[in-house]
Scaffold this motif. Structure first.
Motif: not given
Length: 616
Positions: A364-378, A451-458
């Motif tokens: 715990w003491e070595s973890k960054a005191p920050r917030v992390a989130w990653r994911g798709g725009a689902t 970003l999982l756009c509709y319609p989808k862009n490659e």
């Protein structure tokens, strides 16, 4: 001797005014302001922060829950009869032996979800449910302790088959239809469910042991005969309107129709009575602005505003719902759905996007005191006319220093998908003048990887999102554990990373409207931090735990005035508890109990059936 005084109209008015004043003060003290959103005051009792109080209450609730733990077959069967009003199902002794062999913590309350899901089926004839289960596609079937061929080769189905196969020597014959979609499928009108549940209550009895049948009947008693069921599925229209029929007639959402315009930021309830804010009913039971009733804060029937602020109701990725009560098992559901919950396939899978084994990052003491989130725009099917109402998009925006800075620069300028003003109430007197945007720049590492756009862009671009969101580099899940704070937000349905977060020794901050099999086992403010789906409380939560921040000049953050000790305690408590009650063994124990109950419900002799071996 006192003389009798005559009450004049003036005296009566004064008495009435005094009575009304005292009543209002009492109501405000007990219930808080009559808003769906109760902003924090300066603190709880004795100047403590509201979160201090909520943590203390959670610990007491957990102690009360564990006081109900049972350690032998007799006390477990007694706890069952007291809570369920009938004898346990046949095979309960084998279930208890299996649970005890696997060092399970046995608390009858842990299995409440099973009875919430199955009780309505007592209102239908056993033969009806039995034959439906046999005819529905995508089912797991077991005969004479041997797995039968299944009709779907999707990854989820293969994983669930493997889960049931682990128990095959302990289970009766069964047919178990599965929902292989992301979204839940059943939305039975409240009036029907109420009628079925009343029938279940009426059927409860504790017959004398000598009159109880302790063996299940053969499952294939009907042979190839039986009614062919035609089940109608709703695949078009506004999902909110499809779903709200499952709310109670007096629930705030029952009479509120879906909106026709989903552009602009979602409206927030700030105290004005409207369809979005009904002070008498849609209170999400907060304590000074922070979630205090996790069950109700997840319930869309109590919060009409969710029809405009959650992708599941704006435009789900897919939709195929029935208003018939059918035996259909799945990994998650909305509180108004009637699907039968089992552990999600991705929780059971040994290899998946969200399986990281025993990895939990640094100490715990070595973890960054920050917030992390990653994911798709689902969260559903977003497009240029509705994306501003989706929950993941909103979360990224409220955590983005640049977007907050722009919203602060012009009070008359409305951010595209969030309203900033309510959040200021959570920062306290000292926080009113803080550099909120700079603080977010320092503590938040959040962003979309697609970003999982509709319609989808490659090329993963999206014309209507590109001005507001820049794609960021992904972070492997095991590397996210090097951050202290891990928010978890609904996608197309529940978030599959939640169990991994609970096991990680970082602190999950959870917002959801979905129910899962383990909900009765987790205590908010003890094993995780609950968050409102509007994210109005996120700044207050992070300010409490992280406090003020300053770069030490070497790329590391120094924090002060936070509650790091409390955060560590919750993170480690959540990990320890997950390793005790959310193990693979616990999933199997839950599934075995569920399927024993389901097998009894499908038996024509079910009302005379049970386990009474402990009474003989």
């Amino acid at each position: 001797m006192m003389q009798n005084r005559i009450l004049t109209p003036r005296h009566i008015v004064r008495v009435v005014i005094a009575f009304v004043f005292l009543t209002v003060i009492t109501q405000l003290w007990y219930y808080g302001p009559p808003h769906a959103l109760r902003y924090p005051t300066t603190g709880a009792a004795n100047g403590a922060h509201p979160i201090d109080y909520l943590i203390k209450q959670a610990r007491q609730s957990q102690d009360d829950l564990l006081a109900k733990q049972t350690h032998d077959l007799k006390s477990s069967a007694e706890a069952y009869r007291k809570r369920r009003g009938r004898h346990p199902p046949p095979g309960f002794d084998k279930w208890f032996e299996y649970a005890q062999k696997n060092n399970a913590i046995i608390v009858e309350d842990f299995f409440d979800q099973i009875y919430h899901d199955l009780n309505p089926f007592w209102g239908l004839p056993a033969k009806h449910t039995r034959q439906q289960a046999k005819q529905l596609p995508f089912r797991i079937s077991l005969r004479n302790h041997e797995m039968q061929e299944f009709m779907d080769d999707s990854n989820w189905m293969k994983i669930w088959v493997g889960m049931v196969e682990e128990l095959k020597d302990l289970l009766p014959d069964l047919d178990m239809p599965m929902n292989v979609m992301d979204e839940p499928r059943m939305i039975v009108p409240w009036e029907d469910i109420n009628s079925y549940v009343k029938a279940e209550h009426a059927a409860r009895s504790l017959a004398a042991p000598q009159h109880v049948i302790q063996e299940l009947s053969p499952l294939d008693v009907d042979g190839n005969e039986g009614k062919k069921f035609e089940i109608e599925f709703i695949e078009k229209g506004q999902y909110w309107d499809t779903a709200r029929v499952a709310c109670a007639p007096d629930a705030p959402s029952r009479s509120v129709p879906a909106v026709s315009n989903s552009s602009g930021p979602p409206p927030y309830c700030t105290g004005k009575t409207s369809e979005n804010c009904k002070p008498d009913a849609s209170v999400w039971l907060s304590y000074n602005g922070y979630v205090s009733n996790w069950t109700k804060v997840k319930d869309p029937c109590l919060q009409p505003e969710l029809r405009e602020s959650h992708g599941s109701f704006i435009e789900p990725l897919s939709q195929s719902s029935t208003r018939s009560l059918i035996p259909l098992f799945g990994g998650s559901k909305l509180p108004m759905n009637n699907d039968i919950l089992i552990p999600p396939a991705m929780y059971w899978a040994k290899k998946s996007l969200y399986a990281t084994g025993d990895t939990h990052g640094a100490e715990w003491e070595s973890k960054a005191p920050r917030v992390a989130w990653r994911g798709g725009a689902t969260g559903g099917k977003h497009h240029k006319d509705n994306w501003t109402r989706f929950q993941r998009h909103r979360f990224i925006s409220v955590m983005n220093g640049t977007q907050v800075r722009e919203a602060q620069a012009d009070e008359n300028r409305e951010a595209p998908n969030f309203q900033l003003q309510p959040y200021q109430h959570y920062l306290g007197t000292a926080g009113q003048n803080m550099d909120l945007a700079g603080w977010l720049d320092a503590i938040a590492d959040v962003g979309f990887v697609d970003l999982l756009c509709y319609p989808k862009n490659e090329d993963h671009s999206c014309p209507y999102l590109d001005p507001y969101f820049k794609l960021v580099k992904g972070i492997p899940l095991e590397n996210m554990y090097d951050f202290k704070y891990l928010p978890d937000i609904d996608g197309n349905s529940f978030s599959g990373r939640y169990l991994a977060f609970l096991r990680s020794a970082s602190l999950p901050i959870k917002a959801t409207i979905y129910s899962e099999w383990h909900d009765s086992r987790l205590m908010p403010w003890l094993h995780f931090v609950p968050m409102h789906n509007s994210f109005v409380d996120i700044y207050g939560i992070l300010k409490y735990f992280i406090g003020d921040v300053k770069d030490n000049g070497q790329g590391q953050l120094k924090t002060k005035h936070g509650h790091d000790k409390e955060a560590k305690t919750l993170a480690l408590a959540g990990q320890d508890w997950a390793n005790k009650v959310l193990r693979n063994e616990d999933m199997l124990i839950y599934v075995m109990r569920l399927l024993l109950e389901f097998a009894r419900i499908c038996d024509d002799k079910r009302e005379s059936m049970g386990f009474v071996g402990d009474l003989e």
